[in-house]
Design a protein around this motif. Structure first.
Motif, mmCIF file in Angstrom:
data_model
loop_
_atom_site.group_PDB
_atom_site.id
_atom_site.type_symbol
_atom_site.label_atom_id
_atom_site.label_comp_id
_atom_site.label_asym_id
_atom_site.label_seq_id
_atom_site.Cartn_x
_atom_site.Cartn_y
_atom_site.Cartn_z
ATOM 1 N N LYS A 120 0.850 -1.199 0.000
ATOM 2 C CA LYS A 120 0.000 0.000 0.000
ATOM 3 C C LYS A 120 0.881 1.243 0.000
ATOM 4 N N ALA A 121 0.392 2.304 -0.659
ATOM 5 C CA ALA A 121 1.130 3.567 -0.709
ATOM 6 C C ALA A 121 0.229 4.716 -0.292
ATOM 7 N N GLN A 122 0.861 5.736 0.298
ATOM 8 C CA GLN A 122 0.132 6.921 0.747
ATOM 9 C C GLN A 122 1.056 8.123 0.570
ATOM 10 N N TYR A 123 0.492 9.251 0.131
ATOM 11 C CA TYR A 123 1.261 10.489 -0.021
ATOM 12 C C TYR A 123 0.583 11.580 0.784
ATOM 13 N N GLU A 124 1.335 12.147 1.741
ATOM 14 C CA GLU A 124 0.760 13.178 2.595
ATOM 15 C C GLU A 124 1.871 14.122 3.059
ATOM 16 N N ASN A 125 1.616 15.431 2.933
ATOM 17 C CA ASN A 125 2.543 16.466 3.396
ATOM 18 C C ASN A 125 3.964 16.293 2.844
ATOM 19 N N GLY A 126 4.068 15.939 1.570
ATOM 20 C CA GLY A 126 5.375 15.832 0.925
ATOM 21 C C GLY A 126 6.112 14.542 1.195
ATOM 22 N N LEU A 127 5.472 13.580 1.835
ATOM 23 C CA LEU A 127 6.108 12.317 2.173
ATOM 24 C C LEU A 127 5.328 11.154 1.566
ATOM 25 N N LEU A 128 5.978 10.411 0.686
ATOM 26 C CA LEU A 128 5.393 9.209 0.101
ATOM 27 C C LEU A 128 5.798 8.033 0.986
ATOM 28 N N THR A 129 4.799 7.315 1.502
ATOM 29 C CA THR A 129 5.049 6.173 2.381
ATOM 30 C C THR A 129 4.505 4.921 1.719
ATOM 31 N N ILE A 130 5.349 3.911 1.595
ATOM 32 C CA ILE A 130 4.937 2.638 0.996
ATOM 33 C C ILE A 130 5.122 1.551 2.051
ATOM 34 N N ASP A 131 4.018 0.889 2.394
ATOM 35 C CA ASP A 131 4.054 -0.216 3.355
ATOM 36 C C ASP A 131 4.112 -1.532 2.591
ATOM 37 N N ILE A 132 5.128 -2.323 2.902
ATOM 38 C CA ILE A 132 5.342 -3.598 2.228
ATOM 39 C C ILE A 132 5.276 -4.691 3.291
ATOM 40 N N PRO A 133 4.131 -5.375 3.398
ATOM 41 C CA PRO A 133 3.991 -6.387 4.449
ATOM 42 C C PRO A 133 4.829 -7.640 4.156
ATOM 43 N N LYS A 134 5.206 -8.294 5.237
ATOM 44 C CA LYS A 134 5.938 -9.555 5.124
ATOM 45 C C LYS A 134 4.929 -10.709 5.093
ATOM 46 N N LYS A 135 5.325 -11.808 4.473
ATOM 47 C CA LYS A 135 4.501 -13.004 4.496
ATOM 48 C C LYS A 135 4.471 -13.544 5.920
ATOM 49 N N GLU A 136 3.393 -14.231 6.261
ATOM 50 C CA GLU A 136 3.236 -14.754 7.624
ATOM 51 C C GLU A 136 4.420 -15.624 8.039
ATOM 52 N N GLU A 137 4.883 -16.480 7.130
ATOM 53 C CA GLU A 137 5.979 -17.394 7.484
ATOM 54 C C GLU A 137 7.316 -16.671 7.662
ATOM 55 N N ALA A 138 7.419 -15.435 7.182
ATOM 56 C CA ALA A 138 8.661 -14.676 7.311
ATOM 57 C C ALA A 138 8.696 -13.778 8.540
ATOM 58 N N LYS A 139 7.546 -13.593 9.173
ATOM 59 C CA LYS A 139 7.489 -12.724 10.355
ATOM 60 C C LYS A 139 8.200 -13.389 11.533
ATOM 61 N N LYS A 140 8.895 -12.567 12.303
ATOM 62 C CA LYS A 140 9.595 -13.082 13.475
ATOM 63 C C LYS A 140 8.566 -13.426 14.546
ATOM 64 N N LYS A 141 8.716 -14.597 15.063
ATOM 65 C CA LYS A 141 7.796 -15.054 16.086
ATOM 66 C C LYS A 141 8.454 -14.900 17.465
ATOM 67 N N ALA A 142 7.629 -14.731 18.474
ATOM 68 C CA ALA A 142 8.143 -14.612 19.835
ATOM 69 C C ALA A 142 8.814 -15.924 20.230
ATOM 70 N N PRO A 143 9.837 -15.844 21.056
ATOM 71 C CA PRO A 143 10.501 -17.078 21.477
ATOM 72 C C PRO A 143 9.542 -18.004 22.245
ATOM 73 N N LYS A 144 9.682 -19.256 22.010
ATOM 74 C CA LYS A 144 8.818 -20.244 22.662
ATOM 75 C C LYS A 144 9.541 -20.786 23.887
ATOM 76 N N LEU A 145 8.868 -20.744 25.022
ATOM 77 C CA LEU A 145 9.431 -21.304 26.242
ATOM 78 C C LEU A 145 9.145 -22.785 26.292
ATOM 79 N N ILE A 146 10.147 -23.529 26.601
ATOM 80 C CA ILE A 146 10.012 -24.985 26.668
ATOM 81 C C ILE A 146 10.143 -25.396 28.117
ATOM 82 N N GLU A 147 9.117 -26.066 28.589
ATOM 83 C CA GLU A 147 9.129 -26.505 29.982
ATOM 84 C C GLU A 147 10.002 -27.733 30.120
ATOM 85 N N ILE A 148 10.632 -27.794 31.273
ATOM 86 C CA ILE A 148 11.467 -28.942 31.575
ATOM 87 C C ILE A 148 10.619 -29.930 32.386
ATOM 88 N N GLY A 149 10.532 -31.151 31.897
ATOM 89 C CA GLY A 149 9.662 -32.132 32.553
ATOM 90 C C GLY A 149 10.357 -32.997 33.544
#
Length: 149
Positions: A120-149
């Motif tokens: 998506k692109a937007q132009y406002e007050n002299g600034l052109l902003t282009i948002d380029i989303p990442k694919k779901e599989e490329a997004k950084k995920k929060a670290p997963k805590l692994i319980e010790i059994g």
């Protein structure tokens, strides 16, 4: 016959060393925002977050309709062409002045990471902003805590 020794300045290589180190900015007073035709090229900021990339182009004085943004393969191409004509008529002469302002910037996008369908692109007050989303599989995920059994 006498030999003449040519004097060599021991500091001749020093400016080149500085130029190489600082990327030609110290001795080259031309700004990198000028093209070979002496027209300005808008500065760009590129930000990366966990969810997207954002490209900001500083292009004051333009209208939304002056921009052309397209995607060719993995290249995002941003261009602009603005024509202006002034005409003054007086008794025996006519004076016309033309002004053309154009630029083109391109950015290579990572094919496996970017969701090209939702850019998506937007132009406002002299600034052109282009948002380029990442694919779901490329997004950084929060670290997963692994319980010790």
């Amino acid at each position: 016959m006498s030999t003449v020794k040519k004097y060599e300045n021991p500091f001749n290589g020093f400016p080149k060393l500085l130029d190489d180190f600082f990327g030609h900015e110290l001795s080259d007073w031309r700004n990198n925002n000028f093209s070979e035709t002496s027209t300005t090229i808008p500065s760009a900021n590129i930000k990366e977050t966990a969810d997207n990339y954002q490209v900001e182009l500083a292009a004051p004085g333009l209208e939304k309709s002056d921009f052309d943004i397209k995607l060719e393969d993995c290249r995002l191409i941003i261009s602009s062409l603005k024509k202006q004509e002034n005409e003054t008529k007086e008794d025996k002469y006519t004076r016309r002045e033309f002004s053309y302002q154009s630029f083109q910037r391109s950015f290579t996008l990572p094919r496996d990471i970017v969701d090209v369908e939702n850019i998506k692109a937007q132009y406002e007050n002299g600034l052109l902003t282009i948002d380029i989303p990442k694919k779901e599989e490329a997004k950084k995920k929060a670290p997963k805590l692994i319980e010790i059994g």
